[in-house]
Write a protein that holds these residues in place. Structure first.
Motif, PDB file in Angstrom:
ATOM      1  N   ARG A   1      -5.182  -3.366   4.832  1.00 46.35           N
ATOM      2  CA  ARG A   1      -4.056  -4.035   4.150  1.00 46.35           C
ATOM      3  C   ARG A   1      -3.221  -2.974   3.428  1.00 46.35           C
ATOM      4  O   ARG A   1      -3.708  -2.328   2.504  1.00 46.35           O
ATOM      5  CB  ARG A   1      -4.590  -5.082   3.193  1.00 46.35           C
ATOM      6  CG  ARG A   1      -5.426  -6.143   3.940  1.00 46.35           C
ATOM      7  CD  ARG A   1      -6.302  -6.921   3.036  1.00 46.35           C
ATOM      8  NE  ARG A   1      -7.264  -6.029   2.365  1.00 46.35           N
ATOM      9  CZ  ARG A   1      -8.225  -6.445   1.570  1.00 46.35           C
ATOM     10  NH1 ARG A   1      -8.375  -7.716   1.315  1.00 46.35           N
ATOM     11  NH2 ARG A   1      -9.045  -5.585   0.998  1.00 46.35           N
TER      12      ARG A   1
ATOM     13  N   ALA B   1       0.607  -5.835   3.385  1.00 40.92           N
ATOM     14  CA  ALA B   1       0.122  -6.591   2.227  1.00 40.92           C
ATOM     15  C   ALA B   1       1.227  -6.880   1.228  1.00 40.92           C
ATOM     16  O   ALA B   1       1.201  -7.914   0.547  1.00 40.92           O
ATOM     17  CB  ALA B   1      -1.010  -5.825   1.536  1.00 40.92           C
ATOM     18  N   ASP B   2       2.207  -5.972   1.130  1.00 47.16           N
ATOM     19  CA  ASP B   2       3.321  -6.155   0.195  1.00 47.16           C
ATOM     20  C   ASP B   2       4.355  -5.090   0.513  1.00 47.16           C
ATOM     21  O   ASP B   2       4.058  -4.090   1.179  1.00 47.16           O
ATOM     22  CB  ASP B   2       2.846  -6.030  -1.257  1.00 47.16           C
ATOM     23  CG  ASP B   2       3.759  -6.762  -2.246  1.00 47.16           C
ATOM     24  OD1 ASP B   2       4.877  -7.162  -1.865  1.00 47.16           O
ATOM     25  OD2 ASP B   2       3.347  -6.923  -3.407  1.00 47.16           O
TER      26      ASP B   2
ATOM     27  N   ASP C   1      -4.980  -4.391  -7.193  1.00 44.73           N
ATOM     28  CA  ASP C   1      -4.886  -5.620  -6.412  1.00 44.73           C
ATOM     29  C   ASP C   1      -5.920  -5.585  -5.282  1.00 44.73           C
ATOM     30  O   ASP C   1      -5.839  -4.731  -4.390  1.00 44.73           O
ATOM     31  CB  ASP C   1      -3.478  -5.740  -5.829  1.00 44.73           C
ATOM     32  CG  ASP C   1      -3.235  -7.045  -5.096  1.00 44.73           C
ATOM     33  OD1 ASP C   1      -4.203  -7.662  -4.604  1.00 44.73           O
ATOM     34  OD2 ASP C   1      -2.057  -7.430  -4.985  1.00 44.73           O
TER      35      ASP C   1
ATOM     36  N   SER D   1      -6.208  -7.225  -2.716  1.00 42.05           N
ATOM     37  CA  SER D   1      -5.670  -7.507  -1.387  1.00 42.05           C
ATOM     38  C   SER D   1      -4.913  -6.319  -0.797  1.00 42.05           C
ATOM     39  O   SER D   1      -4.302  -6.432   0.260  1.00 42.05           O
ATOM     40  CB  SER D   1      -4.760  -8.744  -1.432  1.00 42.05           C
ATOM     41  OG  SER D   1      -3.570  -8.449  -2.138  1.00 42.05           O
TER      42      SER D   1
ATOM     43  N   ASP E   1      -5.385  -2.204   0.278  1.00 41.68           N
ATOM     44  CA  ASP E   1      -6.298  -1.079   0.517  1.00 41.68           C
ATOM     45  C   ASP E   1      -5.590   0.268   0.458  1.00 41.68           C
ATOM     46  O   ASP E   1      -6.199   1.282   0.127  1.00 41.68           O
ATOM     47  CB  ASP E   1      -6.948  -1.199   1.908  1.00 41.68           C
ATOM     48  CG  ASP E   1      -7.713  -2.489   2.092  1.00 41.68           C
ATOM     49  OD1 ASP E   1      -8.521  -2.835   1.214  1.00 41.68           O
ATOM     50  OD2 ASP E   1      -7.495  -3.159   3.128  1.00 41.68           O
TER      51      ASP E   1
END
Length: 180
Positions: free
Chosen positions: A14, A47-48, A69, A71, A73
């Motif tokens: 992620r 992921a973002d 976070d 979520s 990596d």
């Protein structure tokens, strides 16, 4: 009869992408688009994504937020690795790193030398780890992002890459924070 070695399954990582620029928006962020396209083509998860101006404190805060976070990596930032007065992404990354991945800078310089010759000396690309999250500060050009991804990161972020890779040690990056 000998058993064949077990085939390692791909693990999607992620990844958050952060563009650092005083003049870009998501609609014209070619370097960010390059990274997103490549990470997704490799089977990883976006992921973002965000864009921030060249402000050291704001960049460091975003890196800290993303590093905490669960979520996310990996964080890939693009821009701000040069030598001008507004180039502060390397300093912001180093404000956050617990450990720097020194060889990433060396290897990126080697890859860049093959493409742009001695102009590679002007890049301060860097990598490190914070809160169990990998972070890489890449130059702001699409070509440099391609080089970093295609020559280094696509391999190191693939658990099937041998003899070793970043993914296989991910579970141990924050072991110093765990209770004994």
């Amino acid at each position: 009869m000998t058993d064949a070695p077990a085939k390692t399954e791909f693990i999607a990582v992620r990844i958050a992408v952060l563009t650092l620029s005083d003049s870009r928006s998501l609609s014209d962020d070619k370097s960010g688009d390059t990274l997103v396209a490549r990470l997704q083509a490799a089977g990883h998860i976006l992921a973002d994504r965000d864009i921030l101006p060249d402000d050291r404190a704001a960049i460091a805060e975003k890196l800290r937020q993303w590093s905490r976070d669960p979520s996310i990596d990996v964080v890939l930032s693009t821009g701000g690795t040069g030598l001008t007065g507004r180039d502060v992404s390397v300093e912001a990354h180093r404000d956050v790193y617990e450990k720097e991945i020194d060889a990433f800078s060396t290897l990126f310089t080697f890859v860049s030398m093959q493409k742009i010759g001695t102009s590679a000396v002007q890049s301060r690309a860097t990598g490190g780890v914070a809160n169990g999250t990998y972070m890489f500060a890449l130059p702001g050009s699409p070509g440099a992002c391609k080089d970093a991804w295609d020559e280094i990161l696509v391999k190191q972020l693939d658990i099937r890459h041998k003899p070793c890779n970043f993914v296989e040690i991910m579970p141990r990056l924050d072991e110093h924070l765990q209770r004994k």
